[in-house]
Design an enzyme around this catalytic site. Structure first.
Site, mmCIF file in Angstrom:
data_model
loop_
_atom_site.group_PDB
_atom_site.id
_atom_site.type_symbol
_atom_site.label_atom_id
_atom_site.label_comp_id
_atom_site.label_asym_id
_atom_site.label_seq_id
_atom_site.Cartn_x
_atom_site.Cartn_y
_atom_site.Cartn_z
ATOM 1 N N GLY A 115 91.983 33.177 49.423
ATOM 2 C CA GLY A 115 92.854 32.679 48.352
ATOM 3 C C GLY A 115 93.725 31.620 48.983
ATOM 4 O O GLY A 115 93.585 31.348 50.162
ATOM 5 N N CYS A 116 94.635 31.035 48.262
ATOM 6 C CA CYS A 116 95.399 29.947 48.850
ATOM 7 C C CYS A 116 96.717 30.420 49.451
ATOM 8 O O CYS A 116 97.038 30.141 50.575
ATOM 9 C CB CYS A 116 95.664 28.874 47.808
ATOM 10 S SG CYS A 116 96.479 27.425 48.470
ATOM 11 N N GLN A 117 97.487 31.174 48.697
ATOM 12 C CA GLN A 117 98.856 31.442 49.122
ATOM 13 C C GLN A 117 99.096 32.858 49.616
ATOM 14 O O GLN A 117 99.726 33.061 50.626
ATOM 15 C CB GLN A 117 99.799 31.153 47.964
ATOM 16 C CG GLN A 117 99.802 29.687 47.603
ATOM 17 C CD GLN A 117 100.840 29.383 46.558
ATOM 18 O OE1 GLN A 117 101.746 30.161 46.334
ATOM 19 N NE2 GLN A 117 100.702 28.263 45.902
#
Lengths: 134, 417
Positions: free
Chosen positions: A47-49
């Protein structure tokens, strides 16, 4: 009433974002934490964050998922996803209309690939697991 | 509503409401709250003059440039080239040919890496960057080093976010061929001492590229005075449109560099026996350029020039001080990047709260911030954090909005902890 219907019902009851988010955070807190030694690279969903981990076992053809995230709201969203997929067999998982479910919850923006919260990736991962074991 | 934590600082008397009226997007509501836009580091909002310039171009002038076959093409070419001259003056470059249009900072840096770099960097050479860099000033050099066998050296950063200048000095040697450094850190807002870095790099015979993406909206740029060899920036972070940016390079260097992308515009003569290339700046501008983007960027430069830039800077410094004092009063809040020269950017974490949770809850209250690693993963690793919440302010923001941020954080905290 299924677990997912129950969530749709409860969330639609709240008027304010505060109540909705408090409920989601509480749902997240009900999921048992994944032991740290299970939080490995292989179980990490890109995922990104926030970090999202997933692990599973199969019992009597039904999937038992263990999921966790280091962000509380994302963990709440995972709990909502789990209400749909937990202890279901591969056919049930693949047949479940997750788009429709998130539409009803008014949480569809969190399933957008741009949100970077790992939720979309998590759903894809669960479906991929179910497809292999079908 | 005033926050009880409101600090008492002298307001520099800047008429922010007049400025806000130039930015139509700022008056909208988000999630039933009036928008607080604190994500200027990601992209800045556009004033009416920029929006109108783009709209006017498409309504009256749109045509392909440098063809000269008809009235509109001449007009478009003239406006496109006068935009170039406008940017030349805006950054005080010696020649208009030193302004190369690109898609943005990232493309500008890649252009240097893949033309100057491939021609001039070989196995025993070294390139110096810093831990503070955005990925776009890291990965192009990593690729170049992989292709050439050169070494990438990385300046360490101190715990407060400042570059370790002594470490930089220790890395410089006659092997150093290029120093590529950000003017202002996107993640923390720290302003690097680029004048000294440029001087020192030149003493070792190294060239220097400055990533100015974050500096352009805040600082006055004078490339002649700075004496940098390359300066890269984006239009959209300085109130211009997306998809347009600039590579400034010294004319002699650009002339000696081979072309990069190939196609129309960049050629002089094409035959199957051999092709010759156009002169500067067209040598590096293959294909139909972003004409409306260039015109919009010139309008943004004109907009900034319509102010006393020192007054803008004073007001932004005031906002930074106000926000620093107000945020510091929140229990458990730690500002990352402090006690150093900074642009109006505040990166912070709150003990016991994930930055993404905070960001989502601020969004619910109409407050736009950036959360996460800010495309600077090596910096996050060096500071031993997974990410931050970043409030990046600019001259159209207000103290009232900072109060709203503080209240929003307190609300999020009460729900998360």
């Amino acid at each position: 009433m299924t677990a997912s219907d129950d969530i749709v019902d409860t969330l639609s009851f709240f008027d304010s974002w505060e109540d909705r988010y408090r409920y989601m955070i509480d749902l997240g807190k009900e999921i048992p934490s994944m032991p740290d030694d299970l939080k490995t690279e292989e179980r990490l969903v890109p995922g990104c964050q926030s970090q999202v981990w997933i692990d599973y076992t199969i019992k009597n053809n039904k999937f038992i998922f263990q999921v966790d995230s280091d962000a509380l709201i994302v963990k709440g969203l995972l709990a909502i996803v789990m209400a749909a997929y937990q202890k279901k067999n591969a056919d049930e998982i693949l047949a479940f209309n997750i788009q429709d479910y998130f539409e009803k919850l008014d949480l569809i923006k969190h399933l957008s690939p741009t949100r970077g919260n790992g939720l979309k990736a998590m759903v894809e991962k669960i479906k991929a697991i179910a497809r292999i074991k079908e | 509503m005033q926050n009880s934590n409101t600090p008492h600082l002298k307001h520099p008397g800047f008429d922010v409401e007049k400025v806000r009226a130039d930015f139509p997007i700022l008056s909208q509501a988000v999630n039933q709250h009036s928008l607080v836009y604190f994500d200027n580091g990601a992209t800045a909002q556009k004033p009416n003059s920029v929006i109108d310039a783009i709209s006017h171009y498409y309504q009256t002038t749109n045509s392909n440039v440098h063809r000269g076959a008809h009235y509109l093409s001449d007009k478009a070419t003239q406006e496109f080239e006068s935009a170039r001259s406008c940017i030349q003056k805006f950054i005080n470059a010696a020649h208009r040919e030193e302004i190369i249009w690109t898609r943005g900072t990232t493309e500008s840096i890649n252009l240097v890496a893949q033309t100057w770099g491939r021609e001039n960097i070989s196995k025993d050479d070294e390139i110096i960057i810093s831990t503070l860099e955005h990925h776009s000033n890291i990965v192009p050099w990593q690729l170049l080093c992989q292709q050439s066998g050169a070494q990438l050296k990385v300046i360490k950063v101190k715990k407060n976010g400042q570059l370790d200048f002594n470490h930089f000095k220790s890395l410089l040697s006659d092997k150093t061929k290029l120093v590529a450094i950000g003017h202002i850190s996107n993640a923390l807002g720290v302003i690097n001492p680029v004048e000294e870095i440029i001087k020192l790099s030149h003493q070792y015979g190294a060239l220097i590229l400055i990533d100015g993406a974050q500096a352009m909206p805040h600082l006055i740029l004078d490339v002649e005075k700075l004496d940098c060899d390359f300066y890269a920036f984006s239009g959209h972070k300085m109130f211009g449109p997306m998809g347009i940016g600039v590579l400034y390079g010294k004319q002699d260097l650009l002339n000696a560099m081979p072309p990069w992308q190939a196609g129309g515009e960049m050629i002089e003569k094409v035959s199957f026996e051999g092709t010759t290339f156009n002169q500067l700046p067209y040598k590096f501008e293959a294909g139909t350029p972003n004409v409306a983007g260039a015109i919009g960027l010139a309008a943004a430069a004109d907009y900034l020039d319509s102010f006393d830039r020192d007054a803008l800077a004073d007001y932004e410094n005031f906002l930074l001080d106000y926000a620093t004092i107000a945020l510091s009063k929140i229990e458990g809040l730690k500002i990352i990047g402090d006690n150093c020269e900074k642009a109006s950017v505040i990166s912070f974490n709150i003990e016991g709260c994930h930055s993404q949770d905070l960001g989502m809850m601020l969004d619910q209250q109409g407050i736009a911030v950036r959360t996460g690693h800010h495309c600077a993963m090596p910096l996050m690793d060096a500071l031993e954090i997974s990410g931050t919440v970043r409030a990046s302010l600019c001259f159209y923001n207000t103290t009232n909005e900072i109060d709203r941020l503080c209240q929003g954080i307190e609300k999020a905290k009460s729900m998360l902890i």
